[in-house]
Every structure is written in structure tokens, then in C-alpha cells.
Design a protein around this motif. Structure first.
Motif, PDB file in Angstrom:
ATOM      1  N   ALA A 143      42.892  38.240 -26.546  1.00  0.00           N
ATOM      2  CA  ALA A 143      44.025  39.162 -26.473  1.00  0.00           C
ATOM      3  C   ALA A 143      44.306  39.594 -25.143  1.00  0.00           C
ATOM      4  N   GLN A 144      42.956  39.727 -24.424  1.00  0.00           N
ATOM      5  CA  GLN A 144      43.195  39.991 -22.819  1.00  0.00           C
ATOM      6  C   GLN A 144      43.557  38.988 -22.124  1.00  0.00           C
ATOM      7  N   LEU A 145      42.851  37.638 -22.573  1.00  0.00           N
ATOM      8  CA  LEU A 145      43.456  36.423 -21.705  1.00  0.00           C
ATOM      9  C   LEU A 145      45.094  36.260 -21.991  1.00  0.00           C
ATOM     10  N   MET A 146      45.409  36.422 -23.202  1.00  0.00           N
ATOM     11  CA  MET A 146      46.970  36.365 -23.655  1.00  0.00           C
ATOM     12  C   MET A 146      47.700  37.243 -22.612  1.00  0.00           C
ATOM     13  N   LYS A 147      47.269  38.451 -22.582  1.00  0.00           N
ATOM     14  CA  LYS A 147      47.927  39.508 -21.937  1.00  0.00           C
ATOM     15  C   LYS A 147      48.090  39.098 -20.385  1.00  0.00           C
ATOM     16  N   LEU A 148      46.761  38.638 -19.718  1.00  0.00           N
ATOM     17  CA  LEU A 148      46.684  38.131 -18.453  1.00  0.00           C
ATOM     18  C   LEU A 148      47.573  37.157 -18.081  1.00  0.00           C
ATOM     19  N   ALA A 149      47.905  36.158 -19.252  1.00  0.00           N
ATOM     20  CA  ALA A 149      48.754  34.948 -19.151  1.00  0.00           C
ATOM     21  C   ALA A 149      50.092  35.518 -19.229  1.00  0.00           C
ATOM     22  N   ALA A 150      50.573  36.722 -19.774  1.00  0.00           N
ATOM     23  CA  ALA A 150      51.855  37.133 -19.776  1.00  0.00           C
ATOM     24  C   ALA A 150      52.084  37.742 -18.697  1.00  0.00           C
ATOM     25  N   ASP A 151      51.277  38.634 -18.071  1.00  0.00           N
ATOM     26  CA  ASP A 151      51.572  39.148 -16.912  1.00  0.00           C
ATOM     27  C   ASP A 151      51.577  38.323 -15.718  1.00  0.00           C
ATOM     28  N   TYR A 152      50.958  37.047 -15.686  1.00  0.00           N
ATOM     29  CA  TYR A 152      50.864  35.973 -14.545  1.00  0.00           C
ATOM     30  C   TYR A 152      52.564  35.554 -14.768  1.00  0.00           C
ATOM     31  N   ASN A 153      52.926  35.193 -16.012  1.00  0.00           N
ATOM     32  CA  ASN A 153      54.162  34.632 -16.128  1.00  0.00           C
ATOM     33  C   ASN A 153      55.357  35.573 -15.738  1.00  0.00           C
ATOM     34  N   GLU A 184      49.286  29.701 -34.630  1.00  0.00           N
ATOM     35  CA  GLU A 184      49.644  29.928 -33.550  1.00  0.00           C
ATOM     36  C   GLU A 184      49.729  31.479 -33.088  1.00  0.00           C
ATOM     37  N   ILE A 185      49.354  31.778 -31.685  1.00  0.00           N
ATOM     38  CA  ILE A 185      49.506  33.207 -31.524  1.00  0.00           C
ATOM     39  C   ILE A 185      50.392  33.226 -30.347  1.00  0.00           C
ATOM     40  N   GLU A 186      51.094  34.544 -29.930  1.00  0.00           N
ATOM     41  CA  GLU A 186      51.926  34.819 -29.058  1.00  0.00           C
ATOM     42  C   GLU A 186      51.645  36.184 -28.389  1.00  0.00           C
ATOM     43  N   CYS A 187      51.918  36.355 -27.075  1.00  0.00           N
ATOM     44  CA  CYS A 187      51.811  37.429 -26.409  1.00  0.00           C
ATOM     45  C   CYS A 187      53.157  37.524 -25.210  1.00  0.00           C
ATOM     46  N   GLU A 188      54.249  38.407 -25.705  1.00  0.00           N
ATOM     47  CA  GLU A 188      55.326  38.287 -24.839  1.00  0.00           C
ATOM     48  C   GLU A 188      55.948  37.215 -24.556  1.00  0.00           C
ATOM     49  N   THR A 189      55.605  36.694 -23.210  1.00  0.00           N
ATOM     50  CA  THR A 189      56.276  35.081 -23.066  1.00  0.00           C
ATOM     51  C   THR A 189      55.335  34.125 -23.041  1.00  0.00           C
ATOM     52  N   ARG A 222      47.889  25.507 -31.994  1.00  0.00           N
ATOM     53  CA  ARG A 222      46.949  24.750 -32.357  1.00  0.00           C
ATOM     54  C   ARG A 222      47.452  23.906 -33.093  1.00  0.00           C
ATOM     55  N   ARG A 223      47.887  22.661 -32.984  1.00  0.00           N
ATOM     56  CA  ARG A 223      48.644  21.660 -33.706  1.00  0.00           C
ATOM     57  C   ARG A 223      47.651  21.188 -35.049  1.00  0.00           C
ATOM     58  N   VAL A 224      48.376  20.800 -35.778  1.00  0.00           N
ATOM     59  CA  VAL A 224      47.616  20.042 -37.112  1.00  0.00           C
ATOM     60  C   VAL A 224      46.567  19.054 -36.562  1.00  0.00           C
ATOM     61  N   THR A 225      47.183  18.428 -35.648  1.00  0.00           N
ATOM     62  CA  THR A 225      46.036  17.280 -35.027  1.00  0.00           C
ATOM     63  C   THR A 225      44.668  17.850 -34.379  1.00  0.00           C
ATOM     64  N   GLY A 226      44.890  19.529 -34.000  1.00  0.00           N
ATOM     65  CA  GLY A 226      43.620  19.750 -33.264  1.00  0.00           C
ATOM     66  C   GLY A 226      44.005  20.100 -31.941  1.00  0.00           C
ATOM     67  N   ALA A 227      45.110  19.440 -31.317  1.00  0.00           N
ATOM     68  CA  ALA A 227      45.286  19.525 -29.925  1.00  0.00           C
ATOM     69  C   ALA A 227      45.995  20.951 -29.727  1.00  0.00           C
ATOM     70  N   VAL A 228      45.802  21.786 -28.652  1.00  0.00           N
ATOM     71  CA  VAL A 228      46.102  23.111 -28.315  1.00  0.00           C
ATOM     72  C   VAL A 228      47.077  22.705 -27.394  1.00  0.00           C
ATOM     73  N   GLY A 229      48.284  23.560 -27.239  1.00  0.00           N
ATOM     74  CA  GLY A 229      49.021  23.848 -26.342  1.00  0.00           C
ATOM     75  C   GLY A 229      49.210  25.220 -25.696  1.00  0.00           C
ATOM     76  N   VAL A 230      49.578  25.280 -24.586  1.00  0.00           N
ATOM     77  CA  VAL A 230      49.770  26.766 -23.916  1.00  0.00           C
ATOM     78  C   VAL A 230      51.412  26.561 -23.301  1.00  0.00           C
ATOM     79  N   TYR A 231      51.975  27.392 -23.787  1.00  0.00           N
ATOM     80  CA  TYR A 231      53.311  27.433 -23.284  1.00  0.00           C
ATOM     81  C   TYR A 231      53.997  28.797 -22.777  1.00  0.00           C
ATOM     82  N   PHE A 232      54.582  28.616 -21.495  1.00  0.00           N
ATOM     83  CA  PHE A 232      55.180  29.748 -20.887  1.00  0.00           C
ATOM     84  C   PHE A 232      56.361  29.944 -20.876  1.00  0.00           C
ATOM     85  N   LYS A 233      57.210  30.703 -21.484  1.00  0.00           N
ATOM     86  CA  LYS A 233      58.769  31.046 -21.392  1.00  0.00           C
ATOM     87  C   LYS A 233      59.233  31.522 -20.086  1.00  0.00           C
ATOM     88  N   SER A 234      60.207  30.867 -19.839  1.00  0.00           N
ATOM     89  CA  SER A 234      60.852  31.347 -18.177  1.00  0.00           C
ATOM     90  C   SER A 234      61.917  32.420 -18.503  1.00  0.00           C
TER      91      SER A 234
END
Length: 74
Positions: free
Chosen positions: A11-21, A52-57, A62-74
């Protein structure tokens, strides 16, 4: 000293990423890369396939294939 550490919770990492974005915090390129790598690692350990999890932007998927993606909304 880096503000991105293994001791931060997901949760702290997600908040930091949202703050960065939202440009509320500045990270170096290395810190940003470490943040994304930690989010991917945590997601692969903590999320079920297709979940999936989301925090702000920021969304981490985690896809069904196991691959993980991190997406930043603009």
C-alpha cells in the motif's frame, strides 16, 4: 538515501507511485525503476492470477499468464 525500500508495504509503495505520478514527490530514474520492480515483485507474490490493485492514478495488474504490469494514468 533512497525513499524506496523493501520495508515499505505494498500500500505504501502504491501511494508513493501515485504521488510520483501526480508530481507530489520526485524520484531519480534509479528510484523509479526500483519502485516499479518492487511493485511487480509484490504483485507476483500477493495477487492472484487476473487480480489487480489500484491507488489513485496507478494500477498494478497480474495477468492470468502471471505477467505483472504497472500502469500510470496521465
Amino acid at each position: 538515501m533512497s525513499i524506496v525500500t523493501e520495508e515499505l508495504t505494498t500500500a505504501q509503495l502504491m501511494k508513493l507511485a501515485a504521488d510520483y505520478n501526480a508530481q507530489r514527490v520526485t524520484l531519480t530514474d534509479d528510484e523509479r525503476a526500483e519502485l516499479v520492480a518492487l511493485l511487480k515483485k509484490r504483485a507476483s507474490e500477493e495477487l492472484e492470477l487476473g487480480q489487480e490493485i489500484e491507488c489513485e492514478t496507478v494500477r498494478v495488474v497480474r495477468r492470468v499468464t502471471g505477467a505483472v504490469g504497472v500502469y500510470f494514468k496521465s
